[in-house]
Design an enzyme around this catalytic site. Structure first.
Site, short mmCIF file in Angstrom:
data_model
loop_
_atom_site.label_atom_id
_atom_site.label_comp_id
_atom_site.label_asym_id
_atom_site.label_seq_id
_atom_site.Cartn_x
_atom_site.Cartn_y
_atom_site.Cartn_z
N TYR A 1 -89.01 -2.57 -46.20
CA TYR A 1 -87.66 -3.01 -46.56
C TYR A 1 -87.78 -4.44 -47.09
O TYR A 1 -88.84 -4.86 -47.56
CB TYR A 1 -86.78 -2.85 -45.30
N LYS B 1 -83.58 1.69 -47.77
CA LYS B 1 -82.44 1.68 -46.84
C LYS B 1 -82.47 2.94 -45.97
O LYS B 1 -82.18 2.89 -44.78
CB LYS B 1 -81.12 1.61 -47.62
N GLU C 1 -75.04 1.08 -52.72
CA GLU C 1 -75.93 -0.07 -52.54
C GLU C 1 -76.22 -0.79 -53.86
O GLU C 1 -76.59 -0.15 -54.85
CB GLU C 1 -77.26 0.39 -51.94
N ASP D 1 -73.09 -3.65 -49.28
CA ASP D 1 -73.09 -5.09 -49.62
C ASP D 1 -71.75 -5.73 -49.27
O ASP D 1 -71.70 -6.90 -48.91
CB ASP D 1 -73.42 -5.27 -51.10
N GLY E 1 -69.26 -13.48 -54.65
CA GLY E 1 -69.47 -12.20 -55.33
C GLY E 1 -69.21 -11.05 -54.37
O GLY E 1 -68.38 -11.15 -53.46
N THR E 2 -69.95 -9.97 -54.57
CA THR E 2 -69.74 -8.76 -53.78
C THR E 2 -69.85 -9.05 -52.28
O THR E 2 -68.95 -8.74 -51.50
CB THR E 2 -70.79 -7.70 -54.18
N1 LIG Z 1 -78.34 -10.66 -45.83
C1 LIG Z 1 -77.64 -9.63 -46.21
O1 LIG Z 1 -77.40 -8.68 -45.47
C2 LIG Z 1 -77.12 -9.58 -47.61
C3 LIG Z 1 -76.24 -8.57 -47.97
C4 LIG Z 1 -75.75 -8.52 -49.26
C5 LIG Z 1 -76.17 -9.47 -50.17
N2 LIG Z 1 -77.05 -10.42 -49.78
C6 LIG Z 1 -77.55 -11.41 -50.73
O2 LIG Z 1 -76.48 -12.17 -51.26
C7 LIG Z 1 -76.76 -12.51 -52.59
C8 LIG Z 1 -75.59 -12.09 -53.45
O3 LIG Z 1 -75.47 -10.68 -53.47
P1 LIG Z 1 -74.19 -10.01 -54.11
O4 LIG Z 1 -74.38 -8.55 -54.00
O5 LIG Z 1 -72.95 -10.62 -53.55
O6 LIG Z 1 -74.33 -10.46 -55.63
P2 LIG Z 1 -73.17 -10.85 -56.65
O7 LIG Z 1 -73.80 -10.98 -57.98
O8 LIG Z 1 -72.02 -9.93 -56.51
O9 LIG Z 1 -72.69 -12.29 -56.15
C9 LIG Z 1 -73.39 -13.49 -56.35
C10 LIG Z 1 -72.35 -14.55 -56.62
O10 LIG Z 1 -72.99 -15.81 -56.66
C11 LIG Z 1 -72.44 -16.54 -57.72
N3 LIG Z 1 -73.31 -17.61 -58.16
C12 LIG Z 1 -74.35 -17.57 -59.03
N4 LIG Z 1 -74.85 -18.80 -59.24
C13 LIG Z 1 -74.10 -19.64 -58.49
C14 LIG Z 1 -74.12 -21.05 -58.30
N5 LIG Z 1 -75.01 -21.83 -58.92
N6 LIG Z 1 -73.21 -21.58 -57.45
C15 LIG Z 1 -72.31 -20.79 -56.82
N7 LIG Z 1 -72.23 -19.47 -56.97
C16 LIG Z 1 -73.12 -18.90 -57.80
C17 LIG Z 1 -72.20 -15.47 -58.79
O11 LIG Z 1 -71.29 -15.92 -59.80
C18 LIG Z 1 -71.65 -14.34 -57.96
O12 LIG Z 1 -70.25 -14.39 -57.80
C19 LIG Z 1 -78.06 -11.79 -52.95
O13 LIG Z 1 -79.13 -12.68 -52.92
C20 LIG Z 1 -78.20 -10.74 -51.91
O14 LIG Z 1 -79.56 -10.47 -51.61
C21 LIG Z 1 -77.53 -10.50 -48.54
O1 LIG Z 2 -81.15 -5.29 -48.89
C1 LIG Z 2 -81.03 -6.28 -48.12
O2 LIG Z 2 -82.00 -6.86 -47.59
C2 LIG Z 2 -79.68 -6.77 -47.74
C3 LIG Z 2 -78.65 -6.62 -48.76
O3 LIG Z 2 -78.17 -5.32 -48.91
C4 LIG Z 2 -78.95 -7.27 -50.07
O4 LIG Z 2 -78.53 -6.73 -51.11
O5 LIG Z 2 -79.55 -8.34 -50.06
MN LIG Z 3 -77.80 -4.73 -50.91
#
Ligand SMILES: NC(=O)c1ccc[n+]([C@@H]2O[C@H](COP(=O)([O-])OP(=O)(O)OC[C@H]3O[C@@H](n4cnc5c(N)ncnc54)[C@H](O)[C@@H]3O)[C@@H](O)[C@H]2O)c1
Ligand SMILES: O=C(O)C[C@H](O)C(=O)O
Ligand SMILES: [Mn+2]
Length: 545
Positions: free
Chosen positions: A91, A164, A235, A259, A293-294
């Site tokens: 993963y 996943k 996802e 997400d 974002g998401t």
């Molecule tokens: N730990 C977890 O469980 C988990 C879960 C989901 C997503 N994530 C992480 O979160 C991050 C975002 O994922 P997402 O699905 O929301 O993507 P996304 O593209 O929907 O959102 C990212 C957001 O960040 C913004 N962004 C980009 N550059 C920026 C900057 N310089 N300053 C401020 N904002 C900025 C984008 O405009 C966007 O709105 C990814 O790295 C993903 O791996 C982690």
């Molecule tokens: O896949 C992961 O590790 C968590 C999350 O769903 C992500 O998109 O970052």
């Molecule tokens: Mn994800």
């Protein structure tokens, strides 16, 4: 009788050297395997030794994937034995490397279904052929526009669906023969992939709008028709589609977006864990989500729900949030707001210095947040100056740098502990080692949706849920409370991955109970615990003779 090849090449049936003499006789396998019959224990020991000999994480992953392709029972037995060690390999973060290399390293489709935007008439056939008569209860689908924080990876992204699902089986115990990973290949905007002759997906730009939504709709219709008892997990869809798709189907079928909702859940659970340690009230917190974002807005919505459940009105609750994206703090008149961002914007009139609030540093300086969540995909953006500024105005700053994979994290746990003199309450997106600082060992929780989606999904499937609603999500967020001993100095805000199986089981039972309490089950079920226990698959060989 099945042909020799159809058994030895079927990862759901294959036992390799563990086929007994009787099975070899009855299945027509005599003479097709070396004569010594191994036990599953022996196979697992041997495979683990081979695993350890691999020089790096990607090679380890390739080895494990080969095992997965050949023999699911052995693979999951091994994963059960070594879950903490294997999670980062099968993963996040190693799955990120394998996605980048997918087309180059391809050897096996891993029983996934591949749907092409260019072939809408064959959506149902793709699902049917990939399932091959299996009783599918869980589908993880991706179109890979937003793989982790790495952007658009086209068909290569199927590996996140496979990964996943591996975690689902390891954590919650879904039968690996009852799952289906799905890739929706809508094209890709990744120029490197488009220019690569070895790229295995459609060599054209990503399709959006009606044509795209038509394929999504055909997919959902066919999926529900073929697998009426299944749960549908979305996802890594792009920011412009993820919420739209969820809103379209969430009240009609058993479905969730990981997400948005899985991440919202794990973050709320982490915040509740942190507040348990600091003995503070959630109603006193100010939340900055950096990267709206998401995931960022999914988190905001889940925490908002919690504030309302704690007694705040919608308007009062919204005042606790500050959403920051590329433009800086999001105001009601900020251009290009997404639908999810709009309800979380602020009024310029609230601030004397509204025009200056274009950076995270300025926002932190002005607002003095108590909770800072990173879902921005921008590495190193929680700087020493910002973190120290935050820590100067709150006793126990809650800081969750969640962007994945490792190279995209907003900060490391070790730096956050150092910069706040051990005060920060932290969760990171990828696994972080313990941090020793001034004589205390700080355990770092993994704020990854992998802690939540297996139990959530398994509970919904076991209870045969019609839909997932806010009530069940909230119950699940509170399920992990009490698992961590928050009185210990350096305690983590979330339970450790070593307890993944135990708390996924607990979570599944709580989710199933919530479904039954609300009478949202499609079929009569009376005992949630029993329903969860009955669904649980264990990696053991079943007799085939
Ligand atoms: N730990 C977890 O469980 C988990 C879960 C989901 C997503 N994530 C992480 O979160 C991050 C975002 O994922 P997402 O699905 O929301 O993507 P996304 O593209 O929907 O959102 C990212 C957001 O960040 C913004 N962004 C980009 N550059 C920026 C900057 N310089 N300053 C401020 N904002 C900025 C984008 O405009 C966007 O709105 C990814 O790295 C993903 O791996 C982690
Ligand atoms: O896949 C992961 O590790 C968590 C999350 O769903 C992500 O998109 O970052
Ligand atoms: Mn994800």
């Amino acid at each position: 009788m099945k042909s020799t090849a159809s058994i030895l090449n079927n990862p759901f049936l294959n036992k390799g050297t563990a086929f007994t003499q009787a099975e070899r006789q009855s299945l027509g396998l005599v003479g097709t395997l070396p004569s010594h019959v191994q036990t599953l224990d022996e196979q697992a020991t041997q495979a683990y030794t081979q695993f350890q000999s691999k020089p790096n994480d990607l090679e380890k992953r390739i080895f494990l994937m080969n095992l997965f392709n050949e023999n699911r029972t052995l693979f999951f037995r091994l994963m059960d034995d070594h879950v903490v060690e294997f999670m980062p390999i099968v993963y996040d973060p190693t799955v990120a490397d394998s996605i980048e290399e997918y087309s180059h390293l391809f050897t096996d489709p891993q029983n996934a279904a591949f749907i092409s935007v260019d072939d809408p008439d064959n959506v149902e056939a793709a699902l049917k052929n990939a399932a091959d008569g299996r009783d599918i209860r869980l589908v993880v689908v991706t179109d890979a526009e937003g793989i982790l924080g790495m952007g658009d990876w086209g068909v290569n992204g199927v590996d996140i669906a496979v990964g996943k699902l591996m975690v689902y089986t390891a954590a919650a115990g879904i039968d690996p023969a009852q799952v289906l990973p799905v890739s929706i290949d809508a094209g890709t905007n990744n120029a490197t992939l488009l220019a690569d002759p070895l790229y295995l997906g459609n060599h054209h730009k990503r399709v959006y709008g009606d044509q795209y939504y038509d394929v999504i709709d055909r997919f959902v219709t066919a999926e529900q028709k073929l697998f009426p008892e299944s749960l549908l997990h979305w996802e890594d869809f792009g920011r412009s589609n993820a919420q739209v798709i969820l809103d379209k189907y969430k009240d009609k079928i058993a479905t969730f977006n990981d997400d948005i909702q899985g991440t919202g859940m794990v973050v709320l659970a982490g915040i509740l864990g942190a507040l348990n340690i600091s003995k503070e009230d959630i109603k006193d917190q100010k939340f900055v989500t950096f990267g709206a974002g998401t995931a960022g807005m999914g988190i905001a919505n889940q925490v908002l729900d919690e504030l309302k459940r704690a007694g705040l009105s919608e308007d009062e609750a919204r005042k606790h949030f500050y959403a920051v994206d590329k433009q800086g703090l999001l105001f009601s008149d900020t251009p290009d707001l997404t639908a999810a961002q709009k309800p979380f914007t602020r009024d310029r009139a609230e601030f004397d210095n509204a025009d200056e609030l274009t950076t995270l540093a300025a926002v932190v300086k002005t607002i003095h947040p108590t909770v800072l969540i990173g879902t921005s995909t921008q590495p190193g953006t929680f700087t020493e100056a910002i973190v120290k500024d935050m820590a100067a105005h709150t006793e126990r700053p809650i800081i969750f740098p969640l962007s994945n994979p490792t190279k995209l994290a907003e900060a490391t746990a070790a730096d956050l502990i150092k910069w706040t003199d051990g005060k920060a309450l932290i969760a990171t997106g990828i696994p972080a080692g313990d941090v020793d600082y001034k004589g205390t060992t700080y355990h770092i929780g993994q704020g990854n949706n992998a802690l939540m989606y297996p139990g959530l999904g398994f509970g919904l499937i076991a209870a045969k849920a019609k839909v997932l609603n806010g009530e069940t999500l909230s119950a699940a967020c509170h399920a992990l409370g009490g698992i961590v001993d928050t009185t210990k100095p350096g305690a983590a805000v979330l339970p450790p991955v070593s307890q993944l199986t135990a708390f996924s089981q607990k979570l599944a039972e709580i989710v199933a109970q919530s479904v039954l309490d609300q009478k949202l089950n499609k079929e009569p079920i009376t005992d949630a615990k029993q329903a969860v226990a009955d669904m649980k698959w264990i990696p053991e060989y079943k007799s085939l003779d």
